[in-house]
Scaffold this motif. Structure first.
Motif, mmCIF file in Angstrom:
data_model
loop_
_atom_site.group_PDB
_atom_site.id
_atom_site.type_symbol
_atom_site.label_atom_id
_atom_site.label_comp_id
_atom_site.label_asym_id
_atom_site.label_seq_id
_atom_site.Cartn_x
_atom_site.Cartn_y
_atom_site.Cartn_z
ATOM 1 N N ALA A 16 -2.211 30.030 50.341
ATOM 2 C CA ALA A 16 -3.112 28.862 50.765
ATOM 3 C C ALA A 16 -3.073 27.640 49.984
ATOM 4 O O ALA A 16 -3.160 26.671 50.616
ATOM 5 N N ALA A 17 -2.641 27.573 48.896
ATOM 6 C CA ALA A 17 -2.379 26.492 48.189
ATOM 7 C C ALA A 17 -1.066 25.565 48.944
ATOM 8 O O ALA A 17 -1.361 24.513 49.292
ATOM 9 N N VAL A 18 -0.074 26.492 49.098
ATOM 10 C CA VAL A 18 1.117 25.722 49.990
ATOM 11 C C VAL A 18 0.548 25.038 51.260
ATOM 12 O O VAL A 18 0.825 23.918 51.533
ATOM 13 N N ARG A 19 -0.073 25.804 52.205
ATOM 14 C CA ARG A 19 -0.636 25.475 53.176
ATOM 15 C C ARG A 19 -1.696 23.896 52.945
ATOM 16 O O ARG A 19 -1.441 23.189 53.667
ATOM 17 N N LEU A 20 -2.499 24.234 51.879
ATOM 18 C CA LEU A 20 -3.328 23.095 51.653
ATOM 19 C C LEU A 20 -2.677 22.001 51.376
ATOM 20 O O LEU A 20 -3.163 20.694 51.723
ATOM 21 N N ARG A 21 -1.790 21.890 50.609
ATOM 22 C CA ARG A 21 -0.755 20.766 50.139
ATOM 23 C C ARG A 21 0.090 20.126 51.269
ATOM 24 O O ARG A 21 -0.068 18.978 51.477
ATOM 25 N N ARG A 22 0.300 21.079 52.310
ATOM 26 C CA ARG A 22 0.804 20.573 53.610
ATOM 27 C C ARG A 22 -0.063 19.684 54.368
ATOM 28 O O ARG A 22 0.231 18.589 55.006
ATOM 29 N N ASP A 23 -1.237 20.254 54.458
ATOM 30 C CA ASP A 23 -2.387 19.746 55.494
ATOM 31 C C ASP A 23 -2.970 18.784 54.885
ATOM 32 O O ASP A 23 -3.631 17.655 55.634
ATOM 33 N N HIS A 24 -3.262 18.705 53.688
ATOM 34 C CA HIS A 24 -3.906 17.422 52.946
ATOM 35 C C HIS A 24 -3.159 16.992 51.904
ATOM 36 O O HIS A 24 -3.132 17.079 50.625
ATOM 37 N N PRO A 25 -2.181 15.913 52.217
ATOM 38 C CA PRO A 25 -1.327 15.503 51.092
ATOM 39 C C PRO A 25 -1.951 14.838 49.786
ATOM 40 O O PRO A 25 -1.453 14.703 48.891
ATOM 41 N N GLY A 26 -3.155 14.244 50.073
ATOM 42 C CA GLY A 26 -3.659 13.644 48.845
ATOM 43 C C GLY A 26 -4.637 14.756 47.973
ATOM 44 O O GLY A 26 -4.950 14.407 47.147
ATOM 45 N N LEU A 27 -4.340 16.213 48.560
ATOM 46 C CA LEU A 27 -5.193 17.061 47.609
ATOM 47 C C LEU A 27 -4.379 17.705 46.277
ATOM 48 O O LEU A 27 -3.243 17.961 46.678
ATOM 49 N N GLY A 28 -5.021 17.582 45.289
ATOM 50 C CA GLY A 28 -4.197 18.206 44.292
ATOM 51 C C GLY A 28 -4.708 19.801 44.246
ATOM 52 O O GLY A 28 -5.783 20.311 44.584
ATOM 53 N N VAL A 29 -3.631 20.630 43.690
ATOM 54 C CA VAL A 29 -3.849 22.174 44.156
ATOM 55 C C VAL A 29 -3.425 22.667 42.714
ATOM 56 O O VAL A 29 -2.318 22.612 42.255
ATOM 57 N N LEU A 30 -4.387 23.411 41.874
ATOM 58 C CA LEU A 30 -4.239 24.000 40.700
ATOM 59 C C LEU A 30 -4.173 25.483 40.659
ATOM 60 O O LEU A 30 -5.273 25.840 41.262
ATOM 61 N N VAL A 31 -3.310 26.247 40.903
ATOM 62 C CA VAL A 31 -3.298 27.640 41.001
ATOM 63 C C VAL A 31 -3.457 28.472 39.470
ATOM 64 O O VAL A 31 -2.727 27.944 38.595
ATOM 65 N N LEU A 32 -4.192 29.232 39.505
ATOM 66 C CA LEU A 32 -4.531 30.153 38.110
ATOM 67 C C LEU A 32 -3.861 31.507 38.683
ATOM 68 O O LEU A 32 -4.333 32.231 39.402
ATOM 69 N N SER A 33 -3.419 32.430 37.600
ATOM 70 C CA SER A 33 -3.004 33.467 37.656
ATOM 71 C C SER A 33 -3.151 34.429 36.528
ATOM 72 O O SER A 33 -2.756 33.719 35.518
ATOM 73 N N GLN A 34 -3.249 35.601 36.677
ATOM 74 C CA GLN A 34 -3.250 36.810 35.567
ATOM 75 C C GLN A 34 -1.947 36.675 35.049
ATOM 76 O O GLN A 34 -1.684 37.079 33.658
ATOM 77 N N TYR A 35 -0.933 36.413 35.660
ATOM 78 C CA TYR A 35 0.705 36.830 35.317
ATOM 79 C C TYR A 35 1.212 35.566 35.793
ATOM 80 O O TYR A 35 0.809 34.951 36.980
ATOM 81 N N VAL A 36 2.246 34.922 35.060
ATOM 82 C CA VAL A 36 3.011 34.022 35.552
ATOM 83 C C VAL A 36 4.455 34.369 36.380
ATOM 84 O O VAL A 36 5.063 35.186 35.620
ATOM 85 N N GLU A 37 4.597 34.059 37.323
ATOM 86 C CA GLU A 37 5.593 34.522 37.999
ATOM 87 C C GLU A 37 6.521 33.130 38.408
ATOM 88 O O GLU A 37 5.977 32.312 39.336
ATOM 89 N N GLU A 38 7.593 33.171 38.044
ATOM 90 C CA GLU A 38 8.424 31.664 38.193
ATOM 91 C C GLU A 38 8.470 31.686 39.836
ATOM 92 O O GLU A 38 8.668 30.523 40.307
ATOM 93 N N GLN A 39 8.620 32.894 40.592
ATOM 94 C CA GLN A 39 8.965 32.446 41.872
ATOM 95 C C GLN A 39 7.595 31.876 42.781
ATOM 96 O O GLN A 39 8.004 31.334 43.390
ATOM 97 N N TYR A 40 6.428 32.148 42.066
ATOM 98 C CA TYR A 40 5.260 31.442 42.722
ATOM 99 C C TYR A 40 5.318 29.793 42.484
ATOM 100 O O TYR A 40 5.229 29.099 43.428
ATOM 101 N N ALA A 41 5.796 29.608 41.133
ATOM 102 C CA ALA A 41 6.003 28.294 40.676
ATOM 103 C C ALA A 41 6.881 27.593 41.577
ATOM 104 O O ALA A 41 6.613 26.605 42.245
#
Lengths: 402, 225
Positions: B77-102
């Protein structure tokens, strides 16, 4: 599809010369039987030679290093003989026989001896060897009878062939078919193994989910609350105190959740005290009064205890949730090689092991450890659910072969 | 403090406990939580509706794992929102950190993006700083992601050539902090940080970049290549 066939002259010729099979006194079935019986001689001879030479050599040399491996290779080869014979019987006698499964590979230990031993005790190969060995006299006899009848007893050839072929059918069925009991057991175990693996994976997923949604989320919220309280400590001590109080409540809930989760993985009391106290503790958490009666002189293997414990706790959860009962009883007893669990309640009944229900899953899991599961729950109750698990002694490291 | 400028936040988190906690935390520090939702579809829909009404929020704070599949719908959803709304900041929170997601989040653009471990909310002020930074087009990368990138980088010899202090500055830079924030974190002067930064860029052979989020990209690209 549209290509004309009239351009091939031989095709037209065939059509004209095709004669009705009136000249043949016997139908195709009989002729196939005759062919089968005549073929018995070369095939029987080849089979006999193969078996005799390989096995005799292997047995004779078994005192030397190469003897047993030679015997094993020869035995594996008889499986090919069996396959060829099953194919011949299928074509000419119409006897359909399933291919036996290969010797159990997963039980093989790595290395040379891991290969040798299963190959040497492969029952299918030994039966095929017996077949190959006993074939020759019969092959000689059938060949002689059929060949002679062909010339001197034409009118009764069909009857003779039918009679002899019956014996052949029986032999092939008897010696070349997979041992049905063993095969059924193998298929059953394969399926059970799948269930066990799936259940284990599902359990791990459930534990991870429970941690993620429960204690972990609670601890994050707790950390957040304490962080906020820290911010407020100087400016607004009263609000900070309220937040610390809230956080204190959160941490107690997190502890409780972790405890429940740990119990769901493996209850400590089961390890420490055995089924009786562990089931009493489960019964104590049930919303319905439960009488627990455990008659065991000794404790079974930990795995059996675990299965019994989780089966009873799931059944008691069902009693709490669905039965509407006012009392329930749990009885655990041993009858020789089985551990019997019985959960009775006086609720509304109508429990079913239909697909997708919790009981169906339970029944499947019990089946996967050779257990049994029976539900007697007429509408209006009472409900009696009986489960049986094979007993294993605590000292026995592994279950013996069935 | 920094909280002079209010940011408008949409929170997507399936745990009610955490959603309410985050809402309270951000509201408490003077920000505006305009919506709180429980799954990724609702997030995309809500942000779309707000944008249509000319009220695009400054930043979305989203959990990685949400219903229905409880896998990575937050990241998608974050990737999609960033594409659709260029001005929008997206901060993703996760219980585990995966470099792949980053890597997926940062693909091509580090403007207004963040990826933090959920535990970071415990440091209330730092967390809110990160939310504001992402809302203003900056970057917030979890120290653990940065550590993974530093540890796995094939440019170990160059990283080893940095002084311990420079490595610290590099880490904080990769997290997306400004020079003055780095100075505050290390308790040194702004000038000292500037000197370290230019040394780092010199040693890595990168051309110094003025905008903070662009220099994050430069550093990350360097470490990943």
């Amino acid at each position: 599809m549209t290509v004309s066939t009239t351009r091939t002259p031989s095709g037209a010729q065939d059509c004209e010369e095709r004669l009705p099979p009136a000249r043949l006194a016997y139908d195709a079935t009989t002729w196939k039987e005759v062919a089968y019986l005549l073929l018995n001689l070369p095939v029987g001879l080849a089979g006999f030679l193969y078996v005799a030479v390989w096995l005799a050599m292997g047995a004779a040399l078994s005192v030397t290093v190469v003897g047993l491996p030679l015997l094993a290779v020869g035995l594996s080869g008889t499986r090919l003989l069996g396959r060829a014979e099953r194919a011949r019987a299928r074509w000419l006698l119409g006897v359909r026989i399933e291919e036996p499964s290969l010797p159990p590979r997963q039980l093989r230990r790595p290395g040379f001896f891991g290969w040798l031993w299963p190959a040497l005790k492969d029952p299918v190969a030994w039966r095929t060897a017996l077949y190959g060995f006993t074939r020759l006299p019969w092959a000689l006899l059938t060949f002689a009878i059929v060949a002679v009848s062909f010339f001197v007893a034409w009118p009764v050839l069909g009857h003779i062939a039918r009679g002899l072929a019956y014996v052949d059918r029986a032999t092939v069925r008897g010696l070349l078919s997979p041992s049905s009991e063993l095969e059924r057991r193998i298929a059953e175990l394969e399926e059970d193994r799948g269930v066990v693996v799936d259940t284990a994976a599902a359990d791990l997923r459930r534990i991870e989910r429970d941690l993620h949604d429960g204690a972990q989320a609670r601890l994050v919220a707790l950390a957040m609350g304490l962080g906020l309280a820290k911010e407020k400590l100087l400016k607004d001590p009263e609000a900070a105190a309220a937040m610390v109080d809230e956080a204190h409540g959160e941490v107690k809930l997190a502890l409780q959740e972790l405890r429940d989760l740990a119990r769901g993985i493996h209850p400590a009391i089961l390890t420490d005290r055995g089924l009786g106290p562990a089931l009493s503790s489960v019964a104590g958490r049930c919303t319905v009064p439960v009488r627990v009666q455990v008659d065991l002189a000794e404790r079974p293997a930990p795995a059996v205890e675990g299965i019994a414990y989780f089966t009873v706790s799931e059944l008691l959860q069902n009693v709490s949730k669905h039965s509407g009962a006012s009392t329930a009883t749990v009885e655990v007893a041993r009858s020789r090689h089985r551990l019997t669990l019985r959960v009775t309640d006086d609720g509304r009944g109508g429990a079913r092991t239909g697909g997708g229900s919790g009981l169906a899953g339970l029944a499947e899991r019990l089946r996967s450890v050779d257990g049994r599961f029976a539900v007697d729950s007429p509408p209006g109750g009472p409900t009696v659910i009986t489960a049986e698990v094979p007993w294993r002694d605590r000292t026995a490291p592994r279950p013996g072969p069935a | 403090m920094i909280v002079e400028d209010r940011v408008r936040v949409v929170i997507a988190e399936d745990s009610v406990l955490l959603r309410e906690g985050l809402t309270r935390l951000l509201t408490d520090l003077g920000h505006d939580v305009v919506a709180g939702v429980g799954d990724a579809d609702a997030l995309v829909k809500t942000v779309g509706e707000l944008a249509d009404g000319g009220e695009l929020p400054d930043v979305v704070v989203a959990d990685v794992r949400m219903p229905p599949t409880h896998t990575d719908e937050g990241v998608r959803a974050a990737v999609r929102l960033r594409r659709d709304h260029p001005g929008l900041g997206v901060l993703v929170l996760s219980q585990y950190v995966e470099e792949q997601y980053a890597t997926e989040l940062l693909a091509g653009n580090t403007r207004g993006v963040g990826y933090l471990l959920k535990d970071r909310v415990a440091e209330v002020r730092e967390f809110v700083d990160a939310v504001v930074r992402v809302a203003r087009g900056g970057t917030a990368l979890d120290p653990e992601v940065v550590a993974q990138l530093l540890g796995r980088s094939r440019k170990q010899d160059v990283v080893a050539a940095l002084t311990p202090r420079e490595r610290e500055v590099l880490g904080l830079m990769a997290e997306g902090r400004t020079n003055s924030a780095i100075a505050r974190a290390l308790v040194v002067s702004d000038g000292a940080v500037e000197k370290h930064v230019s040394n780092i860029f010199l040693k890595l052979g990168l051309s110094p970049s003025d905008a903070d989020h662009r220099r994050v990209l430069a550093v990350l690209t360097y470490l990943r290549s």
